[in-house]
Design an enzyme around this catalytic site. Structure first.
Site, PDB file in Angstrom:
ATOM      1  N   LEU A  63       0.832  -1.198   0.000  1.00 34.08           N
ATOM      2  CA  LEU A  63       0.000   0.000   0.000  1.00 34.08           C
ATOM      3  C   LEU A  63       0.870   1.253   0.000  1.00 34.08           C
ATOM      4  O   LEU A  63       2.055   1.184   0.342  1.00 34.08           O
ATOM      5  CB  LEU A  63      -0.925  -0.029   1.216  1.00 34.08           C
ATOM      6  N   PRO A  64       0.308   2.413  -0.362  1.00 32.10           N
ATOM      7  CA  PRO A  64       1.150   3.600  -0.584  1.00 32.10           C
ATOM      8  C   PRO A  64       1.854   4.137   0.651  1.00 32.10           C
ATOM      9  O   PRO A  64       2.990   4.612   0.556  1.00 32.10           O
ATOM     10  CB  PRO A  64       0.159   4.630  -1.138  1.00 32.10           C
ATOM     11  N   THR A  94       5.996   0.928   2.354  1.00 31.05           N
ATOM     12  CA  THR A  94       6.981   1.787   3.019  1.00 31.05           C
ATOM     13  C   THR A  94       6.219   2.611   4.042  1.00 31.05           C
ATOM     14  O   THR A  94       5.549   3.576   3.701  1.00 31.05           O
ATOM     15  CB  THR A  94       7.704   2.690   2.015  1.00 31.05           C
ATOM     16  N   LYS A 169      14.207   0.177   5.552  1.00 29.27           N
ATOM     17  CA  LYS A 169      13.729   0.593   4.233  1.00 29.27           C
ATOM     18  C   LYS A 169      13.837   2.111   4.068  1.00 29.27           C
ATOM     19  O   LYS A 169      14.250   2.603   3.008  1.00 29.27           O
ATOM     20  CB  LYS A 169      12.279   0.149   4.040  1.00 29.27           C
ATOM     21  N   LYS A 238       7.591  11.464  -0.272  1.00 28.52           N
ATOM     22  CA  LYS A 238       7.023  10.920   0.965  1.00 28.52           C
ATOM     23  C   LYS A 238       8.057  10.127   1.742  1.00 28.52           C
ATOM     24  O   LYS A 238       8.191  10.270   2.969  1.00 28.52           O
ATOM     25  CB  LYS A 238       5.812  10.049   0.626  1.00 28.52           C
TER      26      LYS A 238
END
Length: 302
Positions: A63-64, A94, A169, A238
């Site tokens: 998912l975003p 992430t 990450k 982001k």
């Protein structure tokens, strides 16, 4: 023992990972807000995220960002309410580590083990099943699903406790963002200096300036091929912002975040928000006299 596999979020990366599982002969129960993504990945459609949770032993999320993950977990038809003891949920998004740890605790209260698995390698590696995973959470839970992860990952690292995978990450993505934005600036300068760009890259790749972008991105970009399926400028911005928040909480001086924040923020402001982050070079070129590294139209390949 055979596992029922579910996948929520079958977009750019999730669809490719699901495709790897399906091509290996495993059925996947899938849900995505865009129903066409489910068919494209070869998954069996579910009518909600909760239905995936109800029908699977192992549930993967791609998912975003944390906001969307939290909505899928806690919202209407959310997966937490449908959870049952013994399941494993793997978040391949992430996400912010603090959010990850809170979600893991809520699943643990229901007897569900939650792993945070940061991914690296991009769309090309996802397509080939050669991603690298950096995983946080219970080591035994990871061992129980390494066969599932092995369908789309060739390198799997257990980093530590819950949140460690997503922390790693963010660190990796920040280095990626620095390399991409800095190399983009340098390549625009090389173009304006009248240098042969292929030769310049050959020099970099045999010298101390070598990085992932000089090896894997710009040899294609200088021919007009911006590659397909990578992070957009919005998502890269982001990730860098999440990194800056992380190191601020850790009390680490962030002396290098301003460059990629400015570069990918510029790309968004100039209309490249939803384009692959490699187009940051065009944004820098736009404000440097309308520079393009290549002649002709922009194209995308895998």
């Amino acid at each position: 023992m055979s596992k029922n596999i579910g996948f929520i979020g079958l977009g750019n990366m999730g669809g490719r990972m699901t495709g790897c599982i399906v091509r290996a002969g495993q059925a996947v129960l899938g849900y995505d807000a865009k129903t066409e993504n489910i068919a494209a990945a070869g998954a069996t459609p579910a009518d909600s995220a909760a239905a995936v949770m109800a029908g699977a032993d192992v549930v993967l999320l791609s998912l975003p960002d944390s906001r969307v993950v939290e909505a899928v977990v806690y919202g209407d038809s959310g997966i937490l309410a449908a959870a049952r003891e013994g399941q494993v949920v793997i978040d391949l998004s992430t996400s912010a580590p603090d959010s990850t740890r809170a979600i893991a605790a809520d699943f643990a209260a229901r007897g569900v083990r939650f792993l945070d698995a940061g991914i690296s390698g991009g769309a090309a590696a996802a397509e080939k099943g050669q991603l690298t995973l950096m995983v946080g959470g219970d080591a035994d839970a990871l061992a129980s699903v390494d066969d599932v992860l092995g369908y789309f990952a060739s390198n799997i690292f257990h980093i530590g406790e819950s949140g460690a995978g997503h922390t790693t990450k963010l660190l990796n993505n920040f280095l990626n963002a620095v390399a991409l934005s800095a190399t983009a600036e340098v390549m625009v300068a090389a173009k304006k200096a009248g240098l042969d760009l292929a030769t310049v890259l050959d020099v970099f790749n045999k010298s101390s300036g070598v990085n992932f972008a000089t090896i894997n991105r710009f040899p294609k970009i200088i021919t007009g091929d911006y590659l397909k399926g990578g992070l957009t400028n919005t998502l890269m911005l982001k990730d860098v912002t999440l990194y800056a928040d992380l190191v601020a909480r850790l009390g680490v001086a962030s002396l290098n975040a301003s460059g990629p924040l400015a570069a990918f923020g510029l790309a968004r402001a100039l209309g490249y928000a939803d384009d692959i982050s490699n187009t940051v070079v065009d944004a820098i070129g736009d404000i440097s006299g309308g520079v393009r590294l290549h002649d002709g139209e922009r194209k995308e390949s895998r």
